[in-house]
Design an enzyme around this catalytic site. Structure first.
Site, short mmCIF file in Angstrom:
data_model
loop_
_atom_site.label_atom_id
_atom_site.label_comp_id
_atom_site.label_asym_id
_atom_site.label_seq_id
_atom_site.Cartn_x
_atom_site.Cartn_y
_atom_site.Cartn_z
N TYR D 52 0.86 -1.19 0.00
CA TYR D 52 0.00 0.00 0.00
C TYR D 52 0.89 1.24 0.00
O TYR D 52 1.94 1.27 0.64
CB TYR D 52 -0.91 0.00 1.24
CG TYR D 52 -2.03 -1.03 1.16
CD1 TYR D 52 -1.78 -2.37 1.46
CD2 TYR D 52 -3.31 -0.67 0.77
CE1 TYR D 52 -2.80 -3.32 1.38
CE2 TYR D 52 -4.34 -1.61 0.70
CZ TYR D 52 -4.08 -2.93 1.01
OH TYR D 52 -5.09 -3.86 0.94
N GLU D 53 0.43 2.27 -0.70
CA GLU D 53 1.28 3.45 -0.91
C GLU D 53 1.59 4.20 0.38
O GLU D 53 2.50 5.02 0.41
CB GLU D 53 0.65 4.39 -1.94
CG GLU D 53 -0.65 5.00 -1.49
CD GLU D 53 -1.42 5.66 -2.62
OE1 GLU D 53 -1.14 5.38 -3.79
OE2 GLU D 53 -2.33 6.45 -2.32
N SER D 54 0.88 3.91 1.45
CA SER D 54 1.19 4.53 2.73
C SER D 54 2.50 4.01 3.32
O SER D 54 2.94 4.47 4.37
CB SER D 54 0.05 4.28 3.73
OG SER D 54 -0.30 2.91 3.76
#
Lengths: 251, 266, 266, 251
Positions: D52-54
């Site tokens: 996930y881009e987080s």
């Protein structure tokens, strides 16, 4: 005034330690700079922030580190980060007040050579190379250099500029767009040299107790300028000597 | 996906003559055992890169494995020179080596660019030094927004990157902590990655400054307790400072070094 | 060096009309309390940057604090649109705002460059998209080694960066963990940094993915328990998802939003 | 064959889940892609790596994340890293097999618009913007897109190319120097579209059970090509429905 005997190397180390102000954020080279910085932290500069290029920020070593990546540096640091980050986010970004460097060879404009004696492609002596020094010299607010004084080390012009001091003198650094002020003090076993305000040529501004100007001149490979008001370095105090020797003994 | 391999098998499978290889480590976690295995297997013609080529690179150079060295500081930390490296550079013994010399900041940026899949990195560096005169991989670059001149350096992307870490879990995920230098970047920048570890654990404990490399960016995990000796592994061993001091004498002399190589290979 | 200040005092001291300000946070650790204090103090003409402007930027925009927004994704995560942001962009209410639109990869690189003291960053990005036609700060750059064309974006360097973290110690060092987004970069890229924290502790415990910011890169530490609400702080609070859902209705209506502002300011 | 009733949205979600192979390293967008990826991980793809881009690598959420930065993503991840690193070291470096994206608007060459309906400077509807999608679409090995099919969403040409699919078709991606193969599947509530091998125009290759080609054509804003050998999607199994519903109920 000290009751204790001390060596010229000890005088140099203590003079270098004194140069580090309290609260200063200092990028510390290994060897003599590291010893001096750690004495300073135990004496007059308890709030100095020591940064080592191995990624240790706010290192508080309990003994002198044997190398730049000694575990004693990471164990008690405020933060340990990756090496690309220490150079990019911390050094390059201009967050460091003082860079504390050693040198193999230095010239009259405080340019440092730690790469090669003789021609690069046919070296007389091959030295370890640049390490972190070029960007420490470029990007710290100011730079303190410490090394033993001799005609072999203090030369008119270095064979190789590993780390830029004041270049060809004058406003050379500014013309190159460098942000830091460059070397402000060179602390040796004989005295302290500072760049002239205009020419940026290293000038003897202080001699250690018992040292003569003639001695310093003889140990310098160029015609050394001497400040009009030459100071004499305060000799090491007993406290300074005790702290230094305890630190060295523990290491 | 990481395979658990014996170290000799991993070196045999992934490290070949003439390749670009990096064994990274910053005083801490230096993959000495892997370097010695490369000497044992007699690899030649390697281009090797490392910020701080120390004893293990001195040994690889002296043993004739290396034809090119990319580096920023080559010394025996706290002791002195690397005599095998000096002998190769100054006297061409046991063969000539080419050098490509940078600063730490430049090498760190080259590793970052390599890990990031970029062909080059940018830094405020080298200005006013003699390095650009002797190193072709240091060139100026202009900021397209401010016009300011900075320095570009090319990415490092070895064929094989080798590091030592404290732990792997049973899936081959790797964890290291303490001073971790550019090792993550080295693994990510390399086509293949070999990791020697102190031990295999069921689960990783939290560590301040812990770095985890997932199994799918590692090719081989080799369980080699003490694989960083004489360097150290935080939590497992202390640095063997006498070994570093003793190396000075061994490295200084071609014959004594030859005996050392024979010992390693026997 | 970090001073412990009340939040109102910190905002008053460091955030001024017309400045470039960033309140960063990636779902986790969003500095809502600080944003509300900026509304309370009636700042205007701010340029604000954030990868994911969410409710707190919707609130700042609706309250008329903002004249320019630099961003890469502006929505109410899992709920829908930011109606105050849309109203400002589409209808110019309560005043027109300028937008500078990037992708996450581009914004992340802009933060990295800002933290690294570089004027620009480089990425493989934006190619073939319509973004470069509308955003002047996306330009091509050529690799000086390979000739490959990449994309350059300028660094972000706010006057003030504001983040929320879990803990400070008594010296003002700051620690955060969990998803920490670009907050380290935001602090390091900004001239001044304000950090709101959940609590002050004697010493930091180790945390996987813990990030420590030393006191000397922080200007103000403000103890604001729950200062991330309705966002969350790992170890302290859960995300208040109903608040996000309820915001949709409040934000949709200028009058209801006006009431909300009055409430915040009272 | 399912004993249970299911909705078209459920069929879409399950078809999307099936598209994710086991062991695949997948960059997951929030919303439907995340739901599908998490069903896949519980069904046929237990070794899929969700990113996930987080900053969460190898996320193993126990429930569906409410947002891209949900604590359930970081808590059970193999590693949580800074956002600049996730984009530079992991996505940009080409380490990701599959990018899994949603979309507001898509055109016949699978270009995605999540920025604006109408002119950019005078928008009819302002959408959230790019987020991570442009570089996910550019740098992943391939891209799977999932969204509901309607003439409003499936348009001849998007108003704004937020994320490049196959551009103007043919070898456009290759000519632009993009490394990934781009969109390989578009999974909707009515069927599955895949790019033609040569023109790269999206072609209907599978319809979901009970759906007619006419229905799909009516929900498409361009003259839709249909594959010679049109398949019918396997209906959801009871297992698939149970896993999906349990996952949604827990969230």
């Amino acid at each position: 005034m000290s009751e204790l005997e001390y060596t010229t190397d000890e005088m140099m180390t203590i003079a270098a330690a004194r140069a580090l102000g309290d609260g200063t954020v200092c990028f510390v080279g290994i060897g003599l700079p590291s010893t001096a910085a750690n004495i300073a932290r135990r004496m007059h500069a308890p709030n100095a922030v020591l940064i080592y290029e191995s990624g240790c920020i706010g290192a508080k070593p309990t003994r002198l580190p044997a190398s730049i990546g000694d575990g004693v540096l990471s164990e008690f640091a405020d933060a340990v980060i990756a090496v690309p980050e220490i150079f990019a986010y911390w050094l390059q970004a201009g967050r460091i007040d003082v860079g504390f460097l050693g040198a193999a060879q230095i010239d009259k404009f405080a340019n440092i050579n730690t790469t090669v004696i003789g021609p690069y492609d046919d070296p007389k002596v091959r030295l370890p190379g640049a390490g972190g020094a070029p960007e420490i010299a470029a990007n710290c607010g100011s730079v303190i250099i410490t090394l033993r004084q001799s005609t072999r080390a203090f030369v008119e012009q270095v064979d190789f500029v590993t780390s830029l001091g004041h270049g060809e003198g004058g406003d050379h650094r500014a013309r190159l767009g460098l942000r830091g002020a460059g070397p402000t003090e060179v602390i040796t076993d004989l005295g302290v040299l500072r760049p002239d305000a205009t020419t940026r040529e290293l000038t003897l501004t202080s001699i250690h107790p018992g040292v003569t100007v003639e001695q310093v001149r003889d140990a310098t490979g160029w015609d050394l300028c001497v400040a009009d008001r030459l100071e004499v370095t305060d000799p090491p105090t007993d406290d300074e000597l005790r702290v230094m020797r305890e630190l060295k003994a523990a290491s | 996906m990481a395979d658990f391999l014996d170290l000799p098998e991993a070196i045999e499978r992934y490290v070949h003559d003439g390749q670009f290889v990096a064994l990274e480590g910053f005083t801490h976690l230096i993959p000495f055992a892997a370097g010695h295995e490369i000497i044992r297997q007699g690899r030649t013609g390697l281009t090797v890169a490392r910020m701080t080529p120390d004893l293990v690179y001195d040994q690889l150079i002296g043993a004739g494995c290396v034809s090119k060295l990319i580096f920023s500081w080559g010394g025996n930390p706290g002791v002195g020179s690397l005599h095998r490296m000096r002998d190769a550079i100054q006297e061409g013994w046991p063969g000539p080596i080419e050098i490509e010399e940078h600063s730490h900041a430049g090498m760190a940026e080259r590793w970052r660019a390599g890990a990031a899949g970029l062909p080059f990195g940018v830094l405020r560096g080298y200005v006013g030094t003699s390095l650009p005169e002797h190193t072709e991989t240091i060139v100026p670059i202009t900021c397209p927004f401010t016009g300011e001149q900075l320095t570009a350096v090319p990415a490092l992307n070895p064929d094989v990157g080798i590091i030592h870490a404290q732990q792997a879990d049973r899936d081959g995920n790797v964890m290291m902590w303490g001073i971790t230098g550019v090792q993550k970047e080295c693994v990510l920048a390399s086509t293949r990655a070999i990791v020697t570890v102190e031990e295999v654990v069921d689960t990783f404990e939290p560590h301040v400054n812990g770095v985890v490399l997932p199994a799918w960016v590692v090719d081989a995990v080799c369980v080699v307790p003490g694989g960083a000796h004489p360097s150290y592994a935080d939590g497992y061993s202390e640095r063997d400072n006498p070994y570093y001091a003793a190396w000075d004498e061994i490295g200084r002399d071609r014959d004594r070094f030859g005996e050392w190589v024979e010992e390693v290979c026997s």
